[in-house]
Design an enzyme around this catalytic site. Structure first.
Site, PDB file in Angstrom:
ATOM      1  N   THR A 195       0.874  -1.165   0.000  1.00  0.00           N
ATOM      2  CA  THR A 195       0.000   0.000   0.000  1.00  0.00           C
ATOM      3  C   THR A 195       0.912   1.216   0.000  1.00  0.00           C
ATOM      4  O   THR A 195       2.082   1.102   0.341  1.00  0.00           O
ATOM      5  CB  THR A 195      -0.868   0.023   1.284  1.00  0.00           C
ATOM      6  OG1 THR A 195      -1.539  -1.224   1.431  1.00  0.00           O
ATOM      7  CG2 THR A 195      -1.907   1.119   1.250  1.00  0.00           C
ATOM      8  N   ARG A 223     -13.369  -7.511  -3.604  1.00  0.00           N
ATOM      9  CA  ARG A 223     -12.833  -7.406  -2.239  1.00  0.00           C
ATOM     10  C   ARG A 223     -12.350  -6.000  -1.956  1.00  0.00           C
ATOM     11  O   ARG A 223     -11.685  -5.364  -2.762  1.00  0.00           O
ATOM     12  CB  ARG A 223     -11.684  -8.399  -2.062  1.00  0.00           C
ATOM     13  CG  ARG A 223     -10.991  -8.352  -0.693  1.00  0.00           C
ATOM     14  CD  ARG A 223      -9.725  -7.503  -0.721  1.00  0.00           C
ATOM     15  NE  ARG A 223      -8.967  -7.590   0.539  1.00  0.00           N
ATOM     16  CZ  ARG A 223      -7.915  -6.837   0.823  1.00  0.00           C
ATOM     17  NH1 ARG A 223      -7.473  -5.942  -0.063  1.00  0.00           N
ATOM     18  NH2 ARG A 223      -7.282  -6.960   1.982  1.00  0.00           N
ATOM     19  N   GLY A 225     -10.187  -3.841   1.083  1.00  0.00           N
ATOM     20  CA  GLY A 225      -9.384  -3.944   2.288  1.00  0.00           C
ATOM     21  C   GLY A 225      -9.604  -2.751   3.188  1.00  0.00           C
ATOM     22  O   GLY A 225     -10.654  -2.098   3.152  1.00  0.00           O
ATOM     23  N   ASP A 226      -8.597  -2.427   3.982  1.00  0.00           N
ATOM     24  CA  ASP A 226      -8.736  -1.335   4.948  1.00  0.00           C
ATOM     25  C   ASP A 226      -8.517   0.039   4.331  1.00  0.00           C
ATOM     26  O   ASP A 226      -8.957   1.045   4.889  1.00  0.00           O
ATOM     27  CB  ASP A 226      -7.758  -1.529   6.107  1.00  0.00           C
ATOM     28  CG  ASP A 226      -6.305  -1.448   5.652  1.00  0.00           C
ATOM     29  OD1 ASP A 226      -5.956  -2.162   4.686  1.00  0.00           O
ATOM     30  OD2 ASP A 226      -5.525  -0.689   6.239  1.00  0.00           O
ATOM     31  N   THR A 246      -0.627   0.002   6.480  1.00  0.00           N
ATOM     32  CA  THR A 246      -0.311  -0.909   5.386  1.00  0.00           C
ATOM     33  C   THR A 246      -0.143  -2.312   5.952  1.00  0.00           C
ATOM     34  O   THR A 246       0.384  -2.483   7.050  1.00  0.00           O
ATOM     35  CB  THR A 246       0.978  -0.483   4.651  1.00  0.00           C
ATOM     36  OG1 THR A 246       1.356  -1.525   3.725  1.00  0.00           O
ATOM     37  CG2 THR A 246       2.138  -0.248   5.607  1.00  0.00           C
ATOM     38  N   GLY A 247      -0.609  -3.297   5.195  1.00  0.00           N
ATOM     39  CA  GLY A 247      -0.477  -4.667   5.670  1.00  0.00           C
ATOM     40  C   GLY A 247      -1.667  -5.507   5.259  1.00  0.00           C
ATOM     41  O   GLY A 247      -2.257  -5.301   4.193  1.00  0.00           O
ATOM     42  N   GLY A 249      -5.176  -6.089   5.191  1.00  0.00           N
ATOM     43  CA  GLY A 249      -6.291  -5.183   5.413  1.00  0.00           C
ATOM     44  C   GLY A 249      -7.364  -5.712   6.335  1.00  0.00           C
ATOM     45  O   GLY A 249      -7.947  -4.953   7.123  1.00  0.00           O
TER      46      GLY A 249
END
Length: 326
Positions: A195, A223, A225-226, A246-247, A249
């Site tokens: 990200t 999908r 994510g965060d 970042t990572g 989500g």
């Protein structure tokens, strides 16, 4: 005599107070950037290329803030640079879904007003971060996704919102990455996730935060994510901090990580550095990734629990840092 002594004492207090303020002067501006957390690359060519992009992005951010422009301007400009690079998982460098297509997400938030805008699953907007800002400014909504976001972008007829063919995002690197994962080859942590994000504090004391991503390689169609979820991957409030994550989500969504850091500061009176450390090391509710932030005093944090995180930071006191590895 006593009056003279009192005047002298007060004068000394003023002098030493001014001296202390000069030595620990208020940060006029600060900026921090991440280019994704995962395993650290050891390829010197990739390291040099990613450093160059981060240097360019950081320079744009510094120049914007020094010119007296807003933290929102700085965040948008910085993330556009990262979105235009195929070296980061956002915009041009976004990973492919299980269908072999690109679905891009982005968020931006104003810490002064808590105004925010986000887009998810866009397929033909060159710079999703700019579209997210348009959602914040031009609509009464927070989040637009998929076809609705793409139609909104097309209808804007705005030079900042460049419409491109989906093939623009389809790089050979990402095609090869998708092929490998389909053939059950093991990808490194760095390849699985990524990200880009930026947090800035401007001369007016206002914080802004933004995040942009291509998501997870081989993710299911649709999908999210965060990154497009306010409070999960992005949050900003002038009274506490600005955060970009970042990572993985899903971890950040389940635990409302960005908002949790703000809440720990506001209600628990924690300092940002310890709040970020606590959420990254929470054994009961583990998350995998990295977090950058700036608090209301201009302090910067860059923490991660993966093998590495590309990151950069600068402030008006002379800090200038770029790290691609550990």
């Amino acid at each position: 005599m006593k009056q003279l002594e009192l005047v002298m004492a007060l004068s000394l207090m003023v002098f030493f107070g001014a001296l202390a303020m000069a030595n620990g002067k208020q940060t006029e501006y600060a900026i921090v950037i991440h280019g994704g957390a995962g395993s650290a690359t050891t390829d010197p060519v990739v390291i040099a290329a990613r450093q160059a992009v981060l240097e360019k992005a950081l320079g744009i951010g510094i120049a914007t803030l020094e010119a007296g422009d807003t933290s929102l301007d700085a965040v948008e400009k910085v993330i556009r640079i990262l979105e235009d690079s195929p070296l980061f998982n956002a915009g041009r460098g976004g990973v492919l879904t299980a269908k072999g297509t690109n679905e891009l997400d982005a968020t931006i938030m104003n810490g002064k007003t808590r105004a925010c805008g986000a887009v998810g699953g866009v397929t033909k907007v060159k710079n999703p971060i700019s579209l997210a800002r348009k959602v914040m400014i031009e609509t009464r909504h927070v989040l637009l996704v998929a076809e609705g976001a793409d139609v909104f972008a097309t209808d804007l007829d705005d030079p900042m919102i460049e419409i491109v063919e989906p093939e623009y995002f389809r790089t050979e690197k990402q095609v090869e990455r998708l092929r490998r994962i389909r053939e059950k080859e093991q990808l490194s942590d760095r390849e699985k996730m990524g990200t880009v994000g930026c947090v800035a504090l401007d001369k007016y004391g206002n914080i802004a935060a933004g995040t942009s991503t291509g998501g997870l390689v081989n993710k299911k169609h649709g999908r999210l994510g965060d990154s497009p979820i306010i409070g999960a991957g992005t949050y900003a409030d002038n009274t506490t901090c600005g955060i970009s994550c970042t990572g993985v989500g899903e971890d950040f969504i389940r635990n409302a990580i960005a908002y949790d850091i703000h809440a720990r500061m506001r209600y628990g009176k924690q300092k940002m550095e310890s709040a970020v450390k606590d959420v990254l090391n929470n054994e009961k509710h583990p998350i995998v990734g990295g977090i950058i932030g700036i608090d209301h005093r201009g302090f910067i944090t860059m923490q991660f629990n993966t093998g590495g995180m590309a990151r950069a930071a600068a402030d008006s006191k002379g800090l200038h840092l770029i790290e691609v590895g550990k």
